[in-house]
Design a protein around this motif. Structure first.
Motif, PDB file in Angstrom:
ATOM      1  N   MET A   1      10.067   2.431   2.081  1.00 42.38           N
ATOM      2  CA  MET A   1       9.901   1.872   3.426  1.00 42.38           C
ATOM      3  C   MET A   1      10.088   0.361   3.474  1.00 42.38           C
ATOM      4  O   MET A   1      10.623  -0.171   4.450  1.00 42.38           O
ATOM      5  CB  MET A   1       8.514   2.217   3.975  1.00 42.38           C
ATOM      6  CG  MET A   1       8.278   3.697   4.225  1.00 42.38           C
ATOM      7  SD  MET A   1       9.371   4.359   5.492  1.00 42.38           S
ATOM      8  CE  MET A   1       8.869   3.411   6.908  1.00 42.38           C
ATOM      9  N   LEU A   2       9.637  -0.348   2.438  1.00 36.55           N
ATOM     10  CA  LEU A   2       9.573  -1.806   2.522  1.00 36.55           C
ATOM     11  C   LEU A   2      10.457  -2.530   1.509  1.00 36.55           C
ATOM     12  O   LEU A   2      10.545  -3.753   1.528  1.00 36.55           O
ATOM     13  CB  LEU A   2       8.121  -2.274   2.342  1.00 36.55           C
ATOM     14  CG  LEU A   2       7.130  -1.725   3.375  1.00 36.55           C
ATOM     15  CD1 LEU A   2       5.711  -2.116   3.000  1.00 36.55           C
ATOM     16  CD2 LEU A   2       7.452  -2.238   4.772  1.00 36.55           C
ATOM     17  N   GLY A   3      11.114  -1.790   0.613  1.00 33.55           N
ATOM     18  CA  GLY A   3      11.984  -2.441  -0.340  1.00 33.55           C
ATOM     19  C   GLY A   3      11.314  -2.699  -1.669  1.00 33.55           C
ATOM     20  O   GLY A   3      10.129  -2.392  -1.884  1.00 33.55           O
ATOM     21  N   SER A   4      12.059  -3.307  -2.577  1.00 33.83           N
ATOM     22  CA  SER A   4      11.590  -3.430  -3.960  1.00 33.83           C
ATOM     23  C   SER A   4      10.391  -4.376  -4.106  1.00 33.83           C
ATOM     24  O   SER A   4       9.473  -4.102  -4.883  1.00 33.83           O
ATOM     25  CB  SER A   4      12.746  -3.904  -4.843  1.00 33.83           C
ATOM     26  OG  SER A   4      13.224  -5.162  -4.420  1.00 33.83           O
ATOM     27  N   ARG A   5      10.391  -5.509  -3.356  1.00 35.88           N
ATOM     28  CA  ARG A   5       9.308  -6.487  -3.547  1.00 35.88           C
ATOM     29  C   ARG A   5       7.950  -5.895  -3.188  1.00 35.88           C
ATOM     30  O   ARG A   5       7.001  -5.948  -3.994  1.00 35.88           O
ATOM     31  CB  ARG A   5       9.595  -7.732  -2.705  1.00 35.88           C
ATOM     32  CG  ARG A   5       8.608  -8.869  -2.954  1.00 35.88           C
ATOM     33  CD  ARG A   5       8.975 -10.088  -2.132  1.00 35.88           C
ATOM     34  NE  ARG A   5       8.910  -9.812  -0.699  1.00 35.88           N
ATOM     35  CZ  ARG A   5       9.113 -10.713   0.249  1.00 35.88           C
ATOM     36  NH1 ARG A   5       9.446 -11.954  -0.097  1.00 35.88           N
ATOM     37  NH2 ARG A   5       9.030 -10.399   1.516  1.00 35.88           N
ATOM     38  N   TRP A   6       7.860  -5.338  -1.973  1.00 39.91           N
ATOM     39  CA  TRP A   6       6.592  -4.731  -1.560  1.00 39.91           C
ATOM     40  C   TRP A   6       6.319  -3.453  -2.337  1.00 39.91           C
ATOM     41  O   TRP A   6       5.155  -3.091  -2.571  1.00 39.91           O
ATOM     42  CB  TRP A   6       6.605  -4.441  -0.065  1.00 39.91           C
ATOM     43  CG  TRP A   6       6.411  -5.672   0.764  1.00 39.91           C
ATOM     44  CD1 TRP A   6       7.329  -6.293   1.530  1.00 39.91           C
ATOM     45  CD2 TRP A   6       5.207  -6.432   0.884  1.00 39.91           C
ATOM     46  NE1 TRP A   6       6.800  -7.406   2.146  1.00 39.91           N
ATOM     47  CE2 TRP A   6       5.480  -7.519   1.760  1.00 39.91           C
ATOM     48  CE3 TRP A   6       3.931  -6.323   0.331  1.00 39.91           C
ATOM     49  CZ2 TRP A   6       4.525  -8.463   2.109  1.00 39.91           C
ATOM     50  CZ3 TRP A   6       2.962  -7.277   0.677  1.00 39.91           C
ATOM     51  CH2 TRP A   6       3.274  -8.331   1.551  1.00 39.91           C
ATOM     52  N   GLY A   7       7.352  -2.747  -2.758  1.00 38.31           N
ATOM     53  CA  GLY A   7       7.142  -1.546  -3.562  1.00 38.31           C
ATOM     54  C   GLY A   7       6.436  -1.864  -4.864  1.00 38.31           C
ATOM     55  O   GLY A   7       5.484  -1.173  -5.267  1.00 38.31           O
ATOM     56  N   TRP A   8       6.909  -2.939  -5.541  1.00 40.70           N
ATOM     57  CA  TRP A   8       6.244  -3.353  -6.778  1.00 40.70           C
ATOM     58  C   TRP A   8       4.794  -3.801  -6.508  1.00 40.70           C
ATOM     59  O   TRP A   8       3.890  -3.499  -7.301  1.00 40.70           O
ATOM     60  CB  TRP A   8       7.012  -4.505  -7.428  1.00 40.70           C
ATOM     61  CG  TRP A   8       8.185  -4.061  -8.241  1.00 40.70           C
ATOM     62  CD1 TRP A   8       9.492  -4.211  -7.951  1.00 40.70           C
ATOM     63  CD2 TRP A   8       8.130  -3.370  -9.488  1.00 40.70           C
ATOM     64  NE1 TRP A   8      10.300  -3.670  -8.918  1.00 40.70           N
ATOM     65  CE2 TRP A   8       9.473  -3.136  -9.887  1.00 40.70           C
ATOM     66  CE3 TRP A   8       7.088  -2.909 -10.305  1.00 40.70           C
ATOM     67  CZ2 TRP A   8       9.792  -2.474 -11.067  1.00 40.70           C
ATOM     68  CZ3 TRP A   8       7.420  -2.251 -11.488  1.00 40.70           C
ATOM     69  CH2 TRP A   8       8.746  -2.033 -11.854  1.00 40.70           C
ATOM     70  N   PHE A   9       4.605  -4.499  -5.409  1.00 39.55           N
ATOM     71  CA  PHE A   9       3.257  -4.991  -5.091  1.00 39.55           C
ATOM     72  C   PHE A   9       2.273  -3.829  -4.955  1.00 39.55           C
ATOM     73  O   PHE A   9       1.203  -3.815  -5.580  1.00 39.55           O
ATOM     74  CB  PHE A   9       3.298  -5.813  -3.797  1.00 39.55           C
ATOM     75  CG  PHE A   9       1.941  -6.217  -3.288  1.00 39.55           C
ATOM     76  CD1 PHE A   9       1.233  -7.257  -3.884  1.00 39.55           C
ATOM     77  CD2 PHE A   9       1.350  -5.522  -2.237  1.00 39.55           C
ATOM     78  CE1 PHE A   9      -0.024  -7.623  -3.415  1.00 39.55           C
ATOM     79  CE2 PHE A   9       0.090  -5.879  -1.776  1.00 39.55           C
ATOM     80  CZ  PHE A   9      -0.595  -6.930  -2.363  1.00 39.55           C
ATOM     81  N   TYR A  10       2.591  -2.837  -4.133  1.00 36.25           N
ATOM     82  CA  TYR A  10       1.669  -1.728  -3.886  1.00 36.25           C
ATOM     83  C   TYR A  10       1.548  -0.825  -5.107  1.00 36.25           C
ATOM     84  O   TYR A  10       0.487  -0.225  -5.350  1.00 36.25           O
ATOM     85  CB  TYR A  10       2.118  -0.921  -2.664  1.00 36.25           C
ATOM     86  CG  TYR A  10       1.798  -1.638  -1.364  1.00 36.25           C
ATOM     87  CD1 TYR A  10       0.473  -1.798  -0.947  1.00 36.25           C
ATOM     88  CD2 TYR A  10       2.806  -2.162  -0.572  1.00 36.25           C
ATOM     89  CE1 TYR A  10       0.170  -2.464   0.240  1.00 36.25           C
ATOM     90  CE2 TYR A  10       2.512  -2.834   0.613  1.00 36.25           C
ATOM     91  CZ  TYR A  10       1.186  -2.983   1.014  1.00 36.25           C
ATOM     92  OH  TYR A  10       0.878  -3.645   2.174  1.00 36.25           O
ATOM     93  N   ALA A  11       2.616  -0.728  -5.894  1.00 36.46           N
ATOM     94  CA  ALA A  11       2.519   0.061  -7.118  1.00 36.46           C
ATOM     95  C   ALA A  11       1.529  -0.577  -8.089  1.00 36.46           C
ATOM     96  O   ALA A  11       0.664   0.114  -8.670  1.00 36.46           O
ATOM     97  CB  ALA A  11       3.902   0.166  -7.765  1.00 36.46           C
TER      98      ALA A  11
END
Length: 595
Positions: free
Chosen positions: A122-132
């Motif tokens: 939904m939000l792309g790689s930057r936010w994906g890494w953050f929430y992961a």
């Protein structure tokens, strides 16, 4: 069903990016699923009196309703996604670790997987890494420390009935699978669509290339047709104009002179028509390039003035010429042929459309630097003028100032169009000022590179040659297969005391050159047995250096850039287009006398 489809369509239609449309749709389905999922849990937890789980399920249900409203009315799908991920992290992962499970179970791992996938999709790689990372860190800490009191609050782990546990795990697995399936399906659909678009674009490009090739072939066919027609028209015109000039030079009776003058005038008008059409098509093909040869502007303009002065005198017009003194000692670099074409078109028009008064050509020095000079050309007349509404359209092809112009004055309407196209090559424009019934002024500026000539240079070169009228000593070979053209050449050369030898084709010309010495060869290009191109190449290959270097002037009724390039490439020294003015021929011959 149609109401729900319209609802979804209104949400998706706000985005033009197909990937974002897929994200919004996926988010919408996810919230709908969680709304029903949390509602089921509310009933299950209420029935089993599990108040803490009931509170979490109620928070999820209320949040889902609010998020649906936010998506529909505010179209803020990215903040909604962040809200879902924060709730999933706090209520799902961190809640299980600290309150509901006091550890990591299957559901906790599902929430981590779900949060990571949702963040990336939904939000792309930057936010994906953050929430992961935010969801994985507590699990790593839980596994690294045996003392789990760091995670515990005052409450004990909460028991969950087996059916509810199976339902939660199954639902979470379903959501994880749905996220991957839906996003992959949307990605594949858009990829296929992009690939189809690419294929369609390639097909369109191929079709366009075929069309462009066909258009180019059509344009080439048109040019070839016009070149062929030009050759076929010029050949008989050469006979008509050449023999008329010869007869006019033999002191005809007054009535014969009048008839011959009309004949010459008509033939030259036809020649002008042929030249205009051919020139227009050459310029229209955008394959014309300006030459960069040295010339003296004063000499060029004076010759133009002399060549059309008789037309002005016939109409009893005052034909004026003014050349700035500081231009007379300059050798300019440019295309004198195209400049002559522009000035002749404008001056001929001025004379044609002026019944009384004057026609004036002025050349002024507008601006000068160390090696460049900007020359202003002004052509004025006191003719019929052009009405204001027609002043822009007169530069269009086949356009004239009014419908009566063609009836009263004739012409194709190509002259000014050719002028405009030539000046476009010079990267300049033409200005027009006109008052109906009072006259017209055309003006344009051209910047030329220049160098200053010595004072006696003006008396040398071609001008000096023009004073040498004795050409009788020249030994000339005319290579021509057309009987009328041979007659024209004989009569034209006889006028200056020259008796030429004649060869009907290139093969005979080679034999005659082997037996005799010639000062100049006038060579036709297209002849039976051996044409002018092949004959010239064989002449240039002769072992006798004098005969191998004899000046050869091409005589051709086909005039195009390609023909001119071919003429020069095979070793000819120059060319004359049929029909030619006798003075043009003698000017070329005088040039070789000096050399």
């Amino acid at each position: 069903m149609s109401l729900a489809q319209n609802y979804i369509a209104r949400i998706v239609a706000r985005e033009t990016d197909p990937i974002n449309q897929a994200r919004i749709l996926m988010l919408f389905y996810l919230i709908i699923a969680y709304t029903f999922f949390s509602l089921c849990l509310i009933f299950a937890y209420a029935y089993n009196h599990q108040n803490l789980q009931l509170t979490r399920a109620s928070i999820i249900f209320c949040s889902a309703i609010l998020l649906l409203v936010a998506i529909y009315f505010a179209n803020i799908w990215k903040p909604v996604t962040h809200t879902i991920l924060i709730l999933l992290t706090i209520l799902g992962v961190w809640g299980n670790l600290m309150i509901f499970v006091h550890g990591v179970n299957v559901a906790t791992l599902q929430y981590i997987w779900l949060a990571s996938a949702l963040g990336f999709y939904m939000l792309g790689s930057r936010w994906g890494w953050f929430y992961a990372i935010v969801n994985i860190i507590p699990v790593l800490i839980d596994g690294a420390f045996t003392n789990k009191s760091y995670f515990f609050l005052s409450s004990m782990p909460q028991a969950v009935t087996r059916p509810v546990h199976i339902f939660v795990i199954t639902f979470d697995f379903f959501l994880i699978i749905f996220l991957h399936y839906f996003f992959f399906k949307s990605f594949k659909r858009n990829f296929v669509k992009l690939n189809d678009t690419k294929n369609e674009l390639n097909a369109a490009n191929k079709k366009l290339n075929r069309t462009l090739t066909e258009v180019e072939q059509l344009a080439n066919a048109r040019m070839n047709f016009l070149s062929t027609m030009s050759h076929e028209l010029r050949t008989p015109l050469n006979g008509v104009i050449g023999l008329t000039n010869a007869l006019l030079s033999q002191d005809p009776r007054k009535d014969q002179e009048e008839t011959l003058s009309i004949l010459k005038f008509s033939a030259e008008n036809l020649l002008t028509l042929v030249n205009d059409i051919l020139d227009f098509n050459k310029l229209d093909s955008e394959k014309v390039e300006l030459e960069n040869t040295p010339f003296n502007l004063a000499w060029l303009v004076e010759n133009i003035y002399a060549s059309i002065k008789i037309k002005a005198l016939e109409k009893q017009l005052d034909f004026k010429l003014e050349i700035a003194e500081d231009l007379k000692n300059k050798r300019l670099y440019g295309d004198p042929t195209r400049l002559t074409q522009v000035l002749l078109n404008l001056l001929n028009n001025a004379i044609k459309f002026t019944e009384k008064g004057f026609v004036k050509l002025s050349c002024v020095n507008l601006e000068q630097s160390n090696n460049q000079v900007k020359v202003g050309f002004i052509i004025e007349d006191t003719g019929i003028g052009i009405e204001e509404s027609r002043q822009k359209s007169v530069f269009e092809a086949f356009a004239q100032a009014s419908a009566s112009i063609n009836r009263n004055y004739g012409g194709t309407g190509l002259g000014l169009s050719i002028v405009k196209k030539v000046l476009d090559l010079y990267d300049t424009s033409i200005q027009l000022k006109s008052n109906l019934g009072k006259g017209t002024t055309f003006s344009f500026n051209i910047t030329f590179p220049f160098e200053t000539m010595a004072l006696d240079d003006n008396n040398n070169g071609l001008q000096q040659g023009l004073s040498k009228n004795d050409l009788s000593a020249l030994k000339i070979l005319v290579v021509e297969d057309n009987a009328i053209n041979i007659l024209v050449m004989r009569k034209t050369l006889n006028k200056h005391g020259i008796e030429p030898d004649v060869a009907e084709n290139g093969k005979i010309a080679l034999d005659m050159l082997g037996r005799n010495h010639y000062d100049v060869i006038l060579m036709d290009l297209h002849m039976p047995e051996m044409g002018g191109y092949e004959a010239t190449q064989l002449i240039r290959a002769l072992t006798d250096p004098i005969k191998a270097n004899v000046p050869i002037i091409a005589l051709t009724a086909t005039v195009s850039n390609q023909v001119i390039e071919e003429v020069l490439s095979v070793g000819m020294n120059g060319y004359l287009s049929k029909p030619f003015h006798p003075q043009d021929l003698f000017t070329a011959l005088q040039k070789f006398i000096q050399e």
